[in-house]
Every structure is written in structure tokens, then in C-alpha cells.
Design a protein around this motif. Structure first.
Motif, PDB file in Angstrom:
ATOM      1  N   THR A 189     -28.466 -72.881 -22.927  1.00  0.00           N
ATOM      2  CA  THR A 189     -28.929 -71.345 -23.472  1.00  0.00           C
ATOM      3  C   THR A 189     -27.915 -70.939 -24.479  1.00  0.00           C
ATOM      4  O   THR A 189     -26.603 -71.021 -24.168  1.00  0.00           O
ATOM      5  N   GLN A 190     -28.160 -70.088 -25.211  1.00  0.00           N
ATOM      6  CA  GLN A 190     -27.405 -69.487 -26.330  1.00  0.00           C
ATOM      7  C   GLN A 190     -27.393 -68.127 -25.815  1.00  0.00           C
ATOM      8  O   GLN A 190     -28.528 -67.678 -25.798  1.00  0.00           O
ATOM      9  N   THR A 191     -26.257 -67.446 -25.923  1.00  0.00           N
ATOM     10  CA  THR A 191     -26.333 -66.113 -25.596  1.00  0.00           C
ATOM     11  C   THR A 191     -26.135 -65.144 -27.050  1.00  0.00           C
ATOM     12  O   THR A 191     -25.238 -65.435 -27.771  1.00  0.00           O
ATOM     13  N   ILE A 192     -26.860 -64.103 -27.293  1.00  0.00           N
ATOM     14  CA  ILE A 192     -26.625 -63.331 -28.564  1.00  0.00           C
ATOM     15  C   ILE A 192     -26.536 -61.737 -27.953  1.00  0.00           C
ATOM     16  O   ILE A 192     -27.548 -61.315 -27.324  1.00  0.00           O
ATOM     17  N   THR A 193     -25.386 -61.295 -28.465  1.00  0.00           N
ATOM     18  CA  THR A 193     -25.119 -59.921 -27.925  1.00  0.00           C
ATOM     19  C   THR A 193     -25.506 -59.306 -29.215  1.00  0.00           C
ATOM     20  O   THR A 193     -24.731 -59.408 -30.171  1.00  0.00           O
ATOM     21  N   VAL A 194     -26.151 -58.126 -28.900  1.00  0.00           N
ATOM     22  CA  VAL A 194     -26.487 -56.911 -30.111  1.00  0.00           C
ATOM     23  C   VAL A 194     -25.555 -55.766 -29.691  1.00  0.00           C
ATOM     24  O   VAL A 194     -25.876 -55.153 -28.518  1.00  0.00           O
ATOM     25  N   GLN A 195     -24.576 -55.461 -30.421  1.00  0.00           N
ATOM     26  CA  GLN A 195     -23.771 -54.419 -29.970  1.00  0.00           C
ATOM     27  C   GLN A 195     -23.352 -53.756 -31.046  1.00  0.00           C
ATOM     28  O   GLN A 195     -22.588 -54.294 -31.826  1.00  0.00           O
ATOM     29  N   ASP A 196     -23.503 -52.291 -31.427  1.00  0.00           N
ATOM     30  CA  ASP A 196     -23.019 -51.794 -32.638  1.00  0.00           C
ATOM     31  C   ASP A 196     -21.773 -51.233 -32.276  1.00  0.00           C
ATOM     32  O   ASP A 196     -21.602 -50.122 -31.559  1.00  0.00           O
ATOM     33  N   THR A 197     -20.574 -51.844 -32.835  1.00  0.00           N
ATOM     34  CA  THR A 197     -19.224 -51.434 -32.647  1.00  0.00           C
ATOM     35  C   THR A 197     -18.728 -50.840 -33.883  1.00  0.00           C
ATOM     36  O   THR A 197     -17.437 -50.314 -34.019  1.00  0.00           O
ATOM     37  N   ASN A 198     -19.394 -50.737 -35.125  1.00  0.00           N
ATOM     38  CA  ASN A 198     -18.913 -50.290 -36.157  1.00  0.00           C
ATOM     39  C   ASN A 198     -19.013 -48.872 -36.384  1.00  0.00           C
ATOM     40  O   ASN A 198     -20.218 -48.347 -36.019  1.00  0.00           O
ATOM     41  N   LYS A 199     -17.994 -48.105 -36.741  1.00  0.00           N
ATOM     42  CA  LYS A 199     -18.170 -46.751 -36.946  1.00  0.00           C
ATOM     43  C   LYS A 199     -18.820 -46.743 -38.246  1.00  0.00           C
ATOM     44  O   LYS A 199     -19.028 -47.210 -39.024  1.00  0.00           O
ATOM     45  N   PRO A 200     -19.758 -45.451 -38.287  1.00  0.00           N
ATOM     46  CA  PRO A 200     -20.209 -44.858 -39.532  1.00  0.00           C
ATOM     47  C   PRO A 200     -19.268 -44.739 -40.421  1.00  0.00           C
ATOM     48  O   PRO A 200     -18.158 -44.605 -40.286  1.00  0.00           O
ATOM     49  N   SER A 201     -19.647 -44.737 -41.695  1.00  0.00           N
ATOM     50  CA  SER A 201     -18.855 -44.327 -42.876  1.00  0.00           C
ATOM     51  C   SER A 201     -19.115 -42.717 -43.141  1.00  0.00           C
ATOM     52  O   SER A 201     -20.307 -42.484 -42.998  1.00  0.00           O
ATOM     53  N   ILE A 202     -17.939 -42.028 -43.498  1.00  0.00           N
ATOM     54  CA  ILE A 202     -18.094 -40.528 -43.739  1.00  0.00           C
ATOM     55  C   ILE A 202     -17.297 -40.344 -44.859  1.00  0.00           C
ATOM     56  O   ILE A 202     -16.239 -40.587 -45.048  1.00  0.00           O
ATOM     57  N   THR A 203     -17.716 -39.462 -45.820  1.00  0.00           N
ATOM     58  CA  THR A 203     -16.838 -39.023 -46.879  1.00  0.00           C
ATOM     59  C   THR A 203     -16.987 -37.675 -46.840  1.00  0.00           C
ATOM     60  O   THR A 203     -18.131 -36.817 -46.816  1.00  0.00           O
ATOM     61  N   PRO A 204     -16.002 -36.580 -46.899  1.00  0.00           N
ATOM     62  CA  PRO A 204     -15.915 -35.044 -46.861  1.00  0.00           C
ATOM     63  C   PRO A 204     -16.101 -34.565 -48.301  1.00  0.00           C
ATOM     64  O   PRO A 204     -16.166 -35.369 -49.395  1.00  0.00           O
ATOM     65  N   PRO A 205     -16.529 -33.369 -48.247  1.00  0.00           N
ATOM     66  CA  PRO A 205     -16.586 -32.558 -49.541  1.00  0.00           C
ATOM     67  C   PRO A 205     -15.293 -32.515 -50.282  1.00  0.00           C
ATOM     68  O   PRO A 205     -14.100 -32.915 -49.479  1.00  0.00           O
ATOM     69  N   GLY A 206     -15.096 -32.564 -51.553  1.00  0.00           N
ATOM     70  CA  GLY A 206     -13.626 -32.803 -52.500  1.00  0.00           C
ATOM     71  C   GLY A 206     -12.808 -31.340 -51.731  1.00  0.00           C
ATOM     72  O   GLY A 206     -13.558 -30.212 -51.100  1.00  0.00           O
ATOM     73  N   PRO A 207     -11.628 -31.500 -51.937  1.00  0.00           N
ATOM     74  CA  PRO A 207     -10.767 -30.532 -51.923  1.00  0.00           C
ATOM     75  C   PRO A 207     -11.105 -29.293 -52.511  1.00  0.00           C
ATOM     76  O   PRO A 207     -11.549 -29.453 -53.632  1.00  0.00           O
ATOM     77  N   VAL A 208     -10.875 -28.190 -51.919  1.00  0.00           N
ATOM     78  CA  VAL A 208     -11.156 -26.841 -52.586  1.00  0.00           C
ATOM     79  C   VAL A 208     -10.024 -26.002 -52.472  1.00  0.00           C
ATOM     80  O   VAL A 208      -9.265 -25.865 -51.499  1.00  0.00           O
ATOM     81  N   THR A 209      -9.773 -25.153 -53.719  1.00  0.00           N
ATOM     82  CA  THR A 209      -8.458 -24.039 -53.635  1.00  0.00           C
ATOM     83  C   THR A 209      -9.217 -22.859 -53.886  1.00  0.00           C
ATOM     84  O   THR A 209     -10.149 -22.664 -54.878  1.00  0.00           O
ATOM     85  N   VAL A 210      -8.862 -21.688 -52.971  1.00  0.00           N
ATOM     86  CA  VAL A 210      -9.553 -20.522 -53.245  1.00  0.00           C
ATOM     87  C   VAL A 210      -8.252 -19.559 -53.398  1.00  0.00           C
ATOM     88  O   VAL A 210      -7.199 -19.748 -52.728  1.00  0.00           O
TER      89      VAL A 210
END
Length: 818
Positions: free
Chosen positions: A417-438
Motif C-alpha cells: 500500500t501507498q499512503t497519500i495524506t491530504v492535509q492543507d497546511t498552507n496559510k492563505p495569502s492576504i494583502t491589506p489595504p494600502g497605508p492611509v494618512t488622515v
């Protein structure tokens, strides 16, 4: 009047020279405190001077004291930082006081100084000295400081260990500084070693194996490693001398060697042992003869091993092979031994499935691949096949068990037998809104997950707001807004958006236009109120104007400076001027009027002033002159031969305030006035038509307002007489109005012809400056009154109006009395 008591002397005199006097006192008391302006709040370092020359000096102003005294008192509170509350006190010479506070923050942000033990080098780890636990070695300019041991860090380079020992100095305000001591550990000493004692054996095979346990070794920094280096041989006939070398090596590679002597003398025959019996599955698996697998030895020399023969015996599927080997020593002595080999195939084929695989997503599971399966059989080539997949789920982990099968030609099979493990360990990618000065805190945008970009390798992502954190540096607020992206397996990633709040806009400020205001009669100052507006984009504004609204402004021009400051110390300024002038006051004309060409006539000014100064500023006839009393309350003068004169009185108070009085009157020619005004009953000749005609003119009063006569005839007559008698040259428009009315009545009653030409006396080069008809003179004079109804001494239109007045006065006989 100045502060203090003032005696007022009043004198009443009748026309016969009888007089009486009375005295009363006026007490002037100063109860108003001075105004005070504190320097701005300030932050300094400990050790800096708190003297006002360094932190700022308050200023004070008082209406009655030109130099109010400014003092201060100090009060301290707190430690880190320490707050100095400085109360400034302004005191005028009457003891009135006013205060304002100034906050001086004394902070300590400088780190203390620190010293540590000197660096050193030792041989062994056990030689490393303990950390210095004393608290000395730290100092601070602002107070006590102590030193503590922080910890050791280690860095290895080969056998050299560098210890960085860190100490920290901390002052009373929590400011810290660190310094390090370097300790180097380096072993350079060789270990000591003693080999086993020498020995003698009969055969070469009796030579004992190297034995490091029999070796004695030691080292200054620990236990050394003992090892066998080599044997060297020396042959003399049948005698072999073996020199065996041992080595002792310490942890840092320092080493030492020693030798053991072994003597070999061989006299025995060789011995032989064939390889052990062997069973194989296939005929092709029968091993070739292998003398290397034969064990043969001789106590005295080299043994030659050789293959003699194979013999076969078959029993069904079992083949038995007898294999004979021979061993021969250097002297020709030999011996033989047999090996038995059995051929019988009972083994399943072997199979090895592909190695285990881990993938991130279900869609990444690879397809079955028999080419990746390794299978073999002892007697033939097996067939490889895919059996199936089974699935087991544990949370977000899917375990796939994939089965492969190998089958040989005889139907024997095996699986793996061959064991195939399906496991999502990758973090999502995320990009914030750009910096703001008020600019303002209220301008911070609301969190917006729609502006966040997020993705995942295995599917959809949930975006959410984690929260905002705030960091303040002076008036700058840095908001760190954290967003989170989470996939279906709970893997998440966060990112930060930076929002900077910094108010850099100045407040708006608007000053009024320059203000011109008359002081109340006989007053040195005028209370002036004004409005300055200020606003800021982010909130409240502090508005300070000097002098403030409602202040008493002295006669002259004062500049008002205003400053608006917001919470972030952005500021804007504006200024304007306040001009206070003292208006010209009127004196009543003498009653009765003096006769022309008479002397010893008197005019009396208002009482109670410190100085008096009389002068004649204009006249329309000759010989008007002041004869005495120029600097007295009462002046003596000579009335001129004809015309009128304008007398001016300038007075000053004890405090230096200056006021001006004026009066214009004519001398009495003794009934020689021609025309309408020569009739002593002229007032009785006035009709309603006369007043209707007078109402068509722009006649003026002393304050410049219109004067008309629209009442009953009797009321108009009395009002007209009072108006004429009260005339004054303080407002030249009033004086011109009276002469214009007189000429209008002379024309209406036939005492003067409109076409008659009379001298004009210049008047702006009108008609060449020579003469004019009475009709044109009436028109031009009335136009001047309509254009400007109030022409005091500083008015630019006064000269032209006075010229028209003089021309009308000459034509009217220099009087306008009815």
C-alpha cells in the motif's frame, strides 16, 4: 484723572463780577487686576535649567501701572516624569494681582552608563567564571542606577566557544543600557596515553584485536576518545613483529599516541570451513563458487582457498548440490570441506508501492501509477496492478490508502500500500489595504474587509477584522489595523494596514478690519469690543488676543495681535489696528456776541484741567486777536472789525490726556446788516413758504445729520432761531448751512438778486477764483453739503466748505442772527 484724591474747585460769577466758590473731592481707586500671559508649557530633560531664561517668562499689562511686577512660585509633583507647576503672579502698584499657571515637565529619557568585567580566555568549560552579581558598575546623571546580570549566549566555531555575557544597567526611571563581556574557551593541551603491554602469540590469527579499553588516557578538560591507529609488520623468517599504534584525541582535536609490540611465530596446519548450507528459490539463484565465502586459516602463514567441484542430486522439485572447497597453506598442507545448496521455489513475488505522499488539496491526489510500483520475483517477472483506494477522514486530514498487487507466473501474489495524506497546511495569502494618512482621529476610515485581498490554494477564504492597536508619538497616532484570512481547515494568516493620524493643518483665524473709534468726551481711553473668529479641522482652538476684547485702548493707534492654536500646536495669527481719537468738543459762543472792534472780551473754557492753550485758528475779518490768558482757563481777546473767528482750546489732564474745544462766532456790527437780516423783526417775517424752500436744501446739524423744518410755523420759527444760535465751526457743514439758509431767505424776500455777482475768494479756482453769481454760489454750497454733512478739522472737504461759507458770510453781511 489718575488714581488718588482730586480736589474740584467750582466758581460761579454773575455779570457784575460777584462770585462764590465750592470744593468737592473725587477719589479714583484702581481695583482692576493686571492682565498676565504665561509662557507655553514645556518639556525638558533632568539636569536642564528650570530658570525662566530657559523655560520662558510671563508678561503682564495694566491700565494704570505701566510696569506691573511679575513673580512666580514653583511646586513639584511626581517622579518619572516630574511635573513642575509654576504659578506666575502679576502685581500692580495698587496690590491688585492676577495669576496663570505654566506646566514644566522634567523627564529622564537618557540611558545610564555601564561597565562590565574585562574579557578573558580559559582552557575548559568548567573554568568559566560565575557572573559578577554585584550591582556596582552603573551610574546615571539623574540619580541612582544598578547593574544586573542578564544572561550568557554561546557561539561555537570549531573547538572555540565564545561566550557573550550581557549585563544591564537600569536607572530610577526605567531607562536601560547593556554591555557585554567576552569569555573565550579554547583547549590547546594534548591528552596523555599509555598503550597495553607487549605480548607473544603462535599464529597470525591469534593476534588480538585492537582493544582501546586496555588503553589508559586522560585530558585536562574531559574524557579523551581512544582509537586504534594501525599495525605495522616486520618479518624475519617465520617471525613477524607487529607494532600496534593507539591514539588518544580530546574534544578539540588535540591528540597523543603510544605503541604495543606483538610477536607472531606460526607452527600449526591450516583449518577450513565451507560456506553454510544455502536454500534458493530458483535454479538461476544458485550462487557461483565463492572462495571468499570460505573460512580458512593457518597459524603460520597464508592459506590458498580453491573450488574443487559440484555434484547434483534431484528429488522432484528439490535439487541438492554438494560443493567442495580446499584450503592449502604455504607448506602444502591442505584440508577440504563441503557446502550444501538446496534449490526450491516457495516465495511470493516482492512488491514495493510508491512512497507516501502528502498533498495540500483533494484535487492534488495523483492518479494510480503502476509504473511507479517496484515488483520482482525470484523465478519470473511478476504482473503489477492497481487494487483500489480507501479513505479515512480525521478532522481536516484525509488519509488515502492505495493498494497495488504483484502476481508471479505460478499465481503467487503479494500486495503493498501507498499512503497519500491530504492535509492543507498552507496559510492563505492576504494583502491589506494600502497605508492611509488622515488629519483627525474622526477621519479614521471604518474597517473594510472588501478592500482586503485574500486567496487560498484549496478553496475559499473568510476575511475578518482582528482589531486596531494604537501607538502615540507626540501628536501623531499610528493605528495598526489587523485583518485575518482563514481557510476551511483553520489555517490563517494576518496582515496589517497602517493608518497615520497627524494633524498638520493650521487653524483658520479671521480678524476684523481696522477699527476707528472715538473716545467718550473728555476720556483718555475707549472701551473697544471686537470679535475674532477661529476654527480648526480637528476640534477645539485656543484663541488669545492681546489686548483682549473689552480692553481700554488709549488715544492713538494700537495693534491687536491674535493667535489661534489647535491641540497639536499648529497655529495661525492675524492682527488689526484700533485707532482711538479724541473728538473735537464745542464751546458755546459768547452771549451776547462781542461788538466789532472791541477789546477785553473773554471766553472761559471748562474747569478742572491741568493745562490750557488758546488760539485763533481762522477768521473771516481783520483784527481778531488774543491779548492775554493764552494758557489760562479764561482768555481775553479783541473782536475784529468784521466777520467771524474760530477759537480753539487745547486742554490736558494731570495724567496727560489731551482734548480739543472749538467755537466760531461773529462780532456784532451794531445793526448795519443789510437785507432780510437788517430788520430786527426778521424772525417775524418768516412764512411757511420760507420753510418749504429751506427744506429743499441739505442743511446739517452739529453731528452732521439732516436738519429740516416740517412742524408748525411757530415751532419752525423757534427751532430755526435755536438752530442758528447753536451753530459751531467744529463741523464746518453746520456753519455753512446757517449762512446758506440766510442767503436763501435774502433771495426769497428780495433783499438779494440771484444774478448779483459777489467775490468768491478762490474756492478751488471756481470761476477762475474771482467772482460768482449768488444763484451759482447757492447751488455749489448746497452740493457741497449734500456730498459731506460732517467736516471736522481733519476732513479733506472742510477747506472747500469753509471757502463757500466765507463767500456767503461776506454777501450776508457777516451775520446770520435774525
Amino acid at each position: 484723572m489718575g488714581v488718588g484724591p482730586h480736589a474740584i474747585l467750582c466758581t460761579a460769577s454773575d455779570c457784575s463780577g460777584n462770585s462764590t466758590q465750592c470744593t468737592f473731592y473725587v477719589f479714583v481707586q484702581d481695583t482692576n487686576p493686571p492682565s498676565i500671559t504665561c509662557p507655553t508649557n514645556i518639556t525638558i530633560q533632568c539636569g536642564d535649567s528650570t530658570s525662566p531664561t530657559n523655560t520662558g517668562m510671563a508678561t503682564a499689562h495694566d491700565v494704570c501701572d505701566s510696569n506691573p511686577r511679575v513673580t512666580y512660585s514653583d511646586a513639584y509633583s511626581g517622579d518619572c516624569p516630574k511635573t513642575l507647576t509654576r504659578t506666575w503672579i502679576a502685581t500692580d502698584y495698587n496690590g491688585n494681582t492676577n495669576t496663570c499657571p505654566q506646566i514644566i515637565t522634567i523627564q529622564d529619557t537618557n540611558p545610564p552608563s555601564i561597565t562590565v568585567p574585562a574579557s578573558r580566555t580559559v582552557q575548559c568549560f568548567g573554568d568559566v567564571p560565575a557572573a559578577d552579581s554585584s550591582t556596582s558598575g552603573a551610574s546615571d546623571t539623574c540619580g541612582p542606577a544598578s547593574r544586573t546580570f542578564v544572561g550568557d549566549t554561546y557561539q561555537t566555531n570549531g573547538c572555540v566557544i565564545t561566550i557573550t555575557r550581557t549585563y544591564r544597567a537600569t536607572d530610577a526611571c526605567g531607562n536601560t543600557n547593556t554591555a557585554t563581556q567576552t569569555i573565550t574557551i579554547q583547549d590547546t593541551n594534548k591528552p596523555s596515553i599509555t598503550a597495553p603491554a607487549g605480548t607473544t602469540v603462535q599464529c597470525f590469527g591469534d593476534i588480538p584485536a585492537p582493544d582501546t579499553n586496555a588503553v589508559v588516557a586522560s585530558d585536562n578538560c574531559g574524557t579523551p576518545t581512544k582509537s586504534f591507529v594501525s599495525d605495522t609488520y616486520a618479518t624475519n623468517g617465520c617471525v613477524i613483529t607487529v607494532t600496534r599504534t593507539y591514539k588518544a584525541t580530546d574534544f578539540c582535536g588535540n591528540y597523543n599516541t603510544d605503541t604495543q609490540t606483538i610477536t607472531v611465530q606460526d607452527t600449526n596446519r591450516p583449518s577450513i570451513t565451507a560456506p553454510a548450507p544455502v536454500s534458493v528459490q530458483c535454479f538461476g539463484n544458485i550462487p557461483a563458487p565463492d572462495t571468499n565465502a570460505v573460512t580458512a586459516s593457518d597459524n603460520c602463514g597464508t592459506v590458498t582457498k580453491s573450488f574443487v567441484r559440484d555434484t547434483y542430486a534431484t528429488n522432484g522439485c528439490v535439487i541438492t548440490i554438494t560443493r567442495t572447497y580446499r584450503a592449502t597453506d604455504a607448506c602444502g598442507n591442505y584440508n577440504t570441506d563441503n557446502q550444501t545448496i538446496t534449490v526450491q521455489d516457495t516465495n511470493k513475488p516482492s512488491i514495493t508501492a510508491p512512497g507516501p505522499v502528502t498533498v495540500q488539496c483533494f484535487g492534488n491526489i495523483p492518479a494510480p501509477d503502476t509504473n511507479a510500483v517496484v515488483a520482482s520475483d525470484n523465478c519470473s517477472t511478476p504482473t503489477k496492478s492497481f487494487v483500489g483506494d480507501t479513505y479515512a477522514t480525521n478532522g481536516c486530514v484525509i488519509n488515502v490508502t492505495r493498494t497495488y498487487k504483484a502476481t508471479d507466473r505460478c499465481g503467487n501474489f503479494n500486495t503493498d500500500t501507498q499512503t497519500i495524506t491530504v492535509q492543507d497546511t498552507n496559510k492563505p495569502s492576504i494583502t491589506p489595504p494600502g497605508p492611509v494618512t488622515v488629519q483627525c482621529f474622526g477621519n479614521i476610515p471604518a474597517p473594510d474587509t472588501n478592500a482586503v485581498t485574500a486567496s487560498d490554494n484549496c478553496g475559499s477564504v473568510t476575511k475578518s477584522l482582528v482589531g486596531d492597536t494604537y501607538a502615540t508619538n507626540g501628536c501623531v497616532i499610528t493605528v495598526t489595523r489587523t485583518y485575518k484570512a482563514t481557510d476551511r481547515c483553520g489555517n490563517y494568516a494576518t496582515t496589517n494596514q497602517t493608518i497615520t493620524v497627524q494633524d498638520t493643518n493650521k487653524p483658520t483665524i479671521m480678524c476684523p478690519t481696522n477699527i476707528v473709534q472715538a473716545a467718550p468726551s473728555n476720556q483718555c481711553t475707549a472701551i473697544v469690543n471686537y470679535t475674532v473668529t477661529a476654527a480648526d479641522n480637528c476640534g477645539n482652538v485656543t484663541l488669545v488676543c492681546t489686548p483682549p476684547p473689552g480692553s481700554a485702548f488709549p488715544v492713538g493707534t494700537t495693534t491687536v495681535n491674535c493667535k489661534a492654536t489647535d491641540a497639536c500646536s499648529n497655529s495661525a495669527s492675524c492682527s488689526f489696528t484700533v485707532t482711538v481719537y479724541s473728538p473735537t468738543n464745542s464751546l458755546p459762543p459768547p452771549n451776547p456776541l462781542p461788538a466789532c472792534d472791541t477789546s477785553m472780551n473773554t471766553l472761559t473754557g471748562p474747569p478742572g484741567f491741568a493745562t490750557y492753550s488758546w488760539s485763533i485758528i481762522s477768521s473771516t475779518g481783520p483784527n481778531w486777536a488774543i491779548t492775554s490768558g493764552t494758557n489760562s482757563q479764561t482768555v481775553t481777546y479783541t473782536a475784529g472789525s468784521s466777520g467771524s473767528a474760530t477759537f480753539q482750546l487745547i486742554v490736558t489732564t494731570a495724567s496727560g490726556c489731551r482734548f480739543v474745544y472749538q467755537v466760531t462766532f461773529a462780532c456784532n456790527a451794531g445793526g448795519s446788516t443789510p437785507g432780510f437780516w437788517g430788520n430786527k423783526n426778521g424772525q417775524a417775517l418768516l412764512t411757511s413758504a420760507d420753510f418749504t424752500a429751506l427744506n429743499t436744501l441739505c442743511l446739517r446739524t452739529g453731528d452732521g445729520s439732516d436738519r429740516d423744518f416740517k412742524s408748525t410755523l411757530s415751532k419752525n420759527k423757534s427751532d430755526f432761531a435755536a438752530w442758528l444760535q447753536a451753530r459751531t465751526a467744529v463741523n464746518m457743514s453746520y456753519m455753512l448751512s446757517s449762512h446758506l439758509a440766510a442767503m436763501k431767505l435774502n433771495v426769497l424776500h428780495g433783499f438779494a438778486s440771484p444774478a448779483k455777482v459777489v467775490p468768491i475768494g478762490g474756492c478751488g479756482n471756481l470761476n477762475g477764483g474771482n467772482s460768482i453769481t449768488i444763484a451759482d454760489l447757492i447751488t455749489f454750497a448746497n452740493n457741497a453739503l449734500c456730498a459731506d454733512g460732517y467736516t471736522p478739522s481733519q476732513d479733506p472737504n472742510r477747506t472747500l466748505q469753509e471757502c463757500y461759507k466765507n463767500a456767503l458770510a461776506n454777501a450776508n453781511g457777516n451775520t446770520v442772527h435774525p
